[in-house]
Motif scaffolding. Structure first.
Motif, mmCIF file in Angstrom:
data_model
loop_
_atom_site.group_PDB
_atom_site.id
_atom_site.type_symbol
_atom_site.label_atom_id
_atom_site.label_comp_id
_atom_site.label_asym_id
_atom_site.label_seq_id
_atom_site.Cartn_x
_atom_site.Cartn_y
_atom_site.Cartn_z
ATOM 1 N N ALA A 112 41.934 84.739 -15.895
ATOM 2 C CA ALA A 112 41.459 85.592 -16.892
ATOM 3 C C ALA A 112 42.840 86.777 -17.062
ATOM 4 C CB ALA A 112 40.348 86.353 -16.717
ATOM 5 N N GLY A 113 43.842 86.608 -16.512
ATOM 6 C CA GLY A 113 44.755 87.643 -16.686
ATOM 7 C C GLY A 113 44.804 88.799 -15.749
ATOM 8 N N ASP A 114 43.905 89.102 -15.082
ATOM 9 C CA ASP A 114 43.720 90.168 -14.118
ATOM 10 C C ASP A 114 43.535 89.869 -12.549
ATOM 11 O OD1 ASP A 114 41.289 89.433 -14.493
ATOM 12 O OD2 ASP A 114 40.593 91.379 -14.957
ATOM 13 N N GLY A 115 44.227 88.678 -12.179
ATOM 14 C CA GLY A 115 43.871 88.291 -10.863
ATOM 15 C C GLY A 115 42.472 87.690 -10.816
ATOM 16 N N ILE A 116 42.168 87.472 -9.466
ATOM 17 C CA ILE A 116 40.920 86.943 -9.168
ATOM 18 C C ILE A 116 39.710 87.845 -9.186
ATOM 19 C CG2 ILE A 116 39.425 85.296 -7.629
ATOM 20 C CD1 ILE A 116 42.133 84.154 -9.245
ATOM 21 N N SER A 117 38.795 87.825 -9.909
ATOM 22 C CA SER A 117 37.468 88.632 -9.842
ATOM 23 C C SER A 117 36.159 88.099 -9.560
ATOM 24 C CB SER A 117 37.660 89.576 -11.144
ATOM 25 O OG SER A 117 37.394 88.687 -12.232
ATOM 26 N N ALA A 118 35.405 88.762 -9.194
ATOM 27 C CA ALA A 118 33.937 88.311 -9.063
ATOM 28 C C ALA A 118 33.313 88.195 -10.398
ATOM 29 C CB ALA A 118 33.099 88.833 -8.001
ATOM 30 N N LEU A 119 32.599 87.340 -10.990
ATOM 31 C CA LEU A 119 31.879 87.412 -12.260
ATOM 32 C C LEU A 119 30.726 88.420 -11.851
ATOM 33 C CD1 LEU A 119 31.644 86.295 -15.042
ATOM 34 C CD2 LEU A 119 29.841 84.663 -14.023
ATOM 35 N N PRO A 120 30.525 89.688 -12.693
ATOM 36 C CA PRO A 120 29.598 90.521 -12.340
ATOM 37 C C PRO A 120 28.224 89.950 -12.762
ATOM 38 C CG PRO A 120 31.012 91.580 -14.056
ATOM 39 C CD PRO A 120 31.514 90.116 -13.768
ATOM 40 N N CYS A 121 27.378 90.009 -11.450
ATOM 41 C CA CYS A 121 25.987 89.509 -11.625
ATOM 42 C C CYS A 121 24.895 90.284 -10.686
ATOM 43 C CB CYS A 121 26.268 87.967 -10.944
ATOM 44 S SG CYS A 121 24.606 87.193 -10.872
ATOM 45 N N PRO A 122 23.765 90.396 -11.232
ATOM 46 C CA PRO A 122 22.824 91.283 -10.265
ATOM 47 C C PRO A 122 22.393 90.326 -9.068
ATOM 48 C CG PRO A 122 22.231 91.068 -12.498
ATOM 49 C CD PRO A 122 23.428 90.269 -12.494
ATOM 50 N N VAL A 123 22.057 91.094 -7.928
ATOM 51 C CA VAL A 123 21.578 90.314 -6.679
ATOM 52 C C VAL A 123 20.154 89.972 -6.787
ATOM 53 C CG1 VAL A 123 21.734 90.589 -4.263
ATOM 54 C CG2 VAL A 123 23.498 91.708 -5.414
ATOM 55 N N ASN A 124 19.725 88.829 -6.885
ATOM 56 C CA ASN A 124 18.673 88.488 -6.677
ATOM 57 C C ASN A 124 18.231 87.602 -5.572
ATOM 58 O OD1 ASN A 124 17.858 89.127 -9.437
ATOM 59 N ND2 ASN A 124 19.444 87.512 -9.936
ATOM 60 N N ALA A 125 16.899 87.554 -5.054
ATOM 61 C CA ALA A 125 16.604 86.903 -3.764
ATOM 62 C C ALA A 125 16.541 85.435 -4.139
ATOM 63 C CB ALA A 125 14.954 87.299 -3.429
ATOM 64 N N PRO A 126 16.889 84.571 -2.984
ATOM 65 C CA PRO A 126 16.923 83.047 -3.270
ATOM 66 C C PRO A 126 15.532 82.459 -3.763
ATOM 67 C CG PRO A 126 17.797 83.764 -0.936
ATOM 68 C CD PRO A 126 16.975 85.050 -1.662
ATOM 69 N N LEU A 127 15.593 81.446 -4.320
ATOM 70 C CA LEU A 127 14.376 80.831 -4.530
ATOM 71 C C LEU A 127 13.352 80.327 -3.429
ATOM 72 C CD1 LEU A 127 15.803 77.841 -7.388
ATOM 73 C CD2 LEU A 127 15.047 80.182 -7.759
ATOM 74 N N GLY A 128 12.143 80.480 -3.596
ATOM 75 C CA GLY A 128 11.225 80.471 -2.499
ATOM 76 C C GLY A 128 10.566 81.644 -1.965
ATOM 77 N N VAL A 129 11.320 82.615 -2.390
ATOM 78 C CA VAL A 129 10.764 84.092 -1.709
ATOM 79 C C VAL A 129 9.353 84.265 -2.344
ATOM 80 C CG1 VAL A 129 11.329 86.410 -1.521
ATOM 81 C CG2 VAL A 129 13.121 84.703 -0.844
ATOM 82 N N GLY A 130 9.307 84.046 -3.824
ATOM 83 C CA GLY A 130 8.279 84.531 -4.688
ATOM 84 C C GLY A 130 8.136 85.683 -5.115
ATOM 85 N N ASP A 131 7.517 85.794 -6.291
ATOM 86 C CA ASP A 131 7.141 87.189 -6.935
ATOM 87 C C ASP A 131 8.537 88.115 -6.943
ATOM 88 O OD1 ASP A 131 5.692 88.877 -8.090
ATOM 89 O OD2 ASP A 131 4.995 90.176 -6.185
ATOM 90 N N VAL A 132 9.567 87.442 -7.559
ATOM 91 C CA VAL A 132 10.796 87.917 -7.742
ATOM 92 C C VAL A 132 11.088 88.221 -9.272
ATOM 93 C CG1 VAL A 132 13.378 87.752 -7.496
ATOM 94 C CG2 VAL A 132 11.785 87.139 -5.799
ATOM 95 N N LEU A 133 11.322 89.333 -9.794
ATOM 96 C CA LEU A 133 11.856 89.645 -11.190
ATOM 97 C C LEU A 133 13.543 89.369 -11.347
ATOM 98 C CD1 LEU A 133 10.790 90.377 -13.942
ATOM 99 C CD2 LEU A 133 11.518 92.673 -13.331
ATOM 100 N N TYR A 134 13.863 87.988 -11.672
ATOM 101 C CA TYR A 134 15.125 87.542 -11.757
ATOM 102 C C TYR A 134 15.716 88.352 -12.831
ATOM 103 C CZ TYR A 134 14.172 84.144 -8.205
ATOM 104 O OH TYR A 134 13.878 83.417 -7.020
ATOM 105 N N GLU A 135 16.880 88.864 -12.575
ATOM 106 C CA GLU A 135 17.803 89.624 -13.461
ATOM 107 C C GLU A 135 19.063 88.723 -13.838
ATOM 108 O OE1 GLU A 135 18.701 93.491 -12.326
ATOM 109 O OE2 GLU A 135 16.350 94.216 -12.300
ATOM 110 N N GLN A 136 19.584 88.960 -15.125
ATOM 111 C CA GLN A 136 20.844 88.358 -15.527
ATOM 112 C C GLN A 136 21.666 89.266 -16.027
ATOM 113 O OE1 GLN A 136 19.260 85.555 -18.376
ATOM 114 N NE2 GLN A 136 19.805 86.696 -20.125
ATOM 115 N N SER A 137 23.038 88.929 -16.243
ATOM 116 C CA SER A 137 23.953 89.668 -16.710
ATOM 117 C C SER A 137 24.946 88.848 -17.679
ATOM 118 C CB SER A 137 24.921 90.604 -15.749
ATOM 119 O OG SER A 137 25.634 89.561 -15.004
#
Length: 338
Positions: A112-137
């Motif tokens: 992308a022109g600026d080295g290697i970077s992590a794609l910005p993304c909210p931290v959500n619990a794994p599937l199976g934990v239950g009752d999680v409000l998943y967020e996206q970016s």
């Protein structure tokens, strides 16, 4: 893509990935890892992969897909089952990648022109934990950049910090993506650099390199009020665009199908109504967005009905078409071959 089954331990693993055409030039990218090994993990993986593919085809957003998959995991007769998963939607016309991660390892962006970077993304619990409000970016990623997705088998080694291993992966990618490498060669190089002993890894290894496609040759967007007069205005806007793009040969079908989709939005939705056009070398895509969450459905009109034939025409004349839900309502789209 690369997949290497574990060479130590008993049973198969639960890694999977998928690329899903979503229509309107959009692509869904999915990767997941069912924790545990053996036939049970493989069976869970197969069910989730099939469910995720079908759900993604409906056009739902990444956070909605994660919530649906979490329900699928809860319905499985497997106690304490956990799954990490990441789903991305690539939209070349907008130059964006929308991502939702359920406890999965970070997606890296290379080239992308600026080295290697992590794609910005909210931290959500794994599937199976239950009752999680998943967020996206959603992030803007330039055409030609490469998304790097992987499972923990690629980087987890006994006695080594996982952040250190992700750093090692980033260094490898940084060296590779100074130019424009062949993705096949890059995938082999990453595996050779991180799996020093290819015969002794005790977990499945999955690596996926997804290069973003070129941007459309041209895009145009406008908005209209939800009134009948907007239909001829929309036709005039589309006709002017097709003339300037030298696509007059496709004008008749495009104008007819726009009339049907725009009329449907004006009659049944609240405004404003959005009109988005984009073309590639081979395709023209027209998208009509509105503020109603009710999705249109094709139906057979009886002989003396004055409505009910619009989507039948769209289905007959378009190369492909569909409807996807949005936060504001929905977007109905169709694609014509140029």
């Amino acid at each position: 893509s690369r997949y290497r089954p574990a060479t130590q331990g008993a049973g198969v693993g639960g890694d999977w990935f998928d690329l899903i055409p979503l229509g309107a030039d959009r692509v869904g990218v999915l990767i997941g890892d069912v924790m545990g090994r053996g036939l049970e993990a493989a069976a869970v993986m197969g069910q989730l992969r099939s469910a995720a593919h079908a759900l993604a085809k409906t056009g739902m957003q990444p956070r909605q897909l994660m919530r649906a998959l979490d329900t699928c995991v809860a319905d499985l007769d497997v106690p304490d089952q956990l799954v990490t998963c990441c789903y991305l939607v690539i939209a070349p016309d907008a130059g964006t990648v929308t991502v939702c991660s359920a406890g999965h390892l970070p997606v890296l962006v290379a080239g992308a022109g600026d080295g290697i970077s992590a794609l910005p993304c909210p931290v959500n619990a794994p599937l199976g934990v239950g009752d999680v409000l998943y967020e996206q970016s959603s992030s803007e990623i330039p055409p030609g950049a490469t998304l790097v997705l992987y499972t923990d088998g690629l980087i987890e080694t006994p006695g080594c910090d996982i952040e250190v291993r992700i750093g090692e992966l980033s260094v490898l990618l940084d060296d590779l993506f100074v130019g424009t490498p062949c993705l096949e060669a890059a995938a082999d190089h990453v595996l050779a650099g991180l799996l020093l002993d290819a015969d002794s890894h005790n977990d499945d290894v999955t690596l996926l390199l997804a290069q973003l496609p070129a941007a459309p040759l041209a895009t145009l967007t406008t908005h209209f009020p939800a009134v009948p007069a907007s239909v001829p205005e929309g036709r005039a806007f589309l006709h002017k665009a097709l003339t300037s793009w030298n696509c007059a040969d496709s004008a008749a079908d495009a104008l007819l199908l726009l009339s049907e989709t725009l009329t449907n939005a004006v009659q049944h939705a609240s405004g404003p109504v959005g009109l988005h056009l984009h073309r590639t070398e081979t395709d023209l895509t027209v998208e009509v967005s509105d503020g109603s969450a009710q999705l249109p459905q094709p139906r057979s009109a009886i002989e003396d009905e004055e409505s009910g034939r619009g989507l039948i025409l769209v289905r007959a004349l378009a190369a492909s078409w569909g409807v996807r839900p949005t936060d504001e309502g929905k977007t109905t789209w169709f694609t014509l071959r140029l």
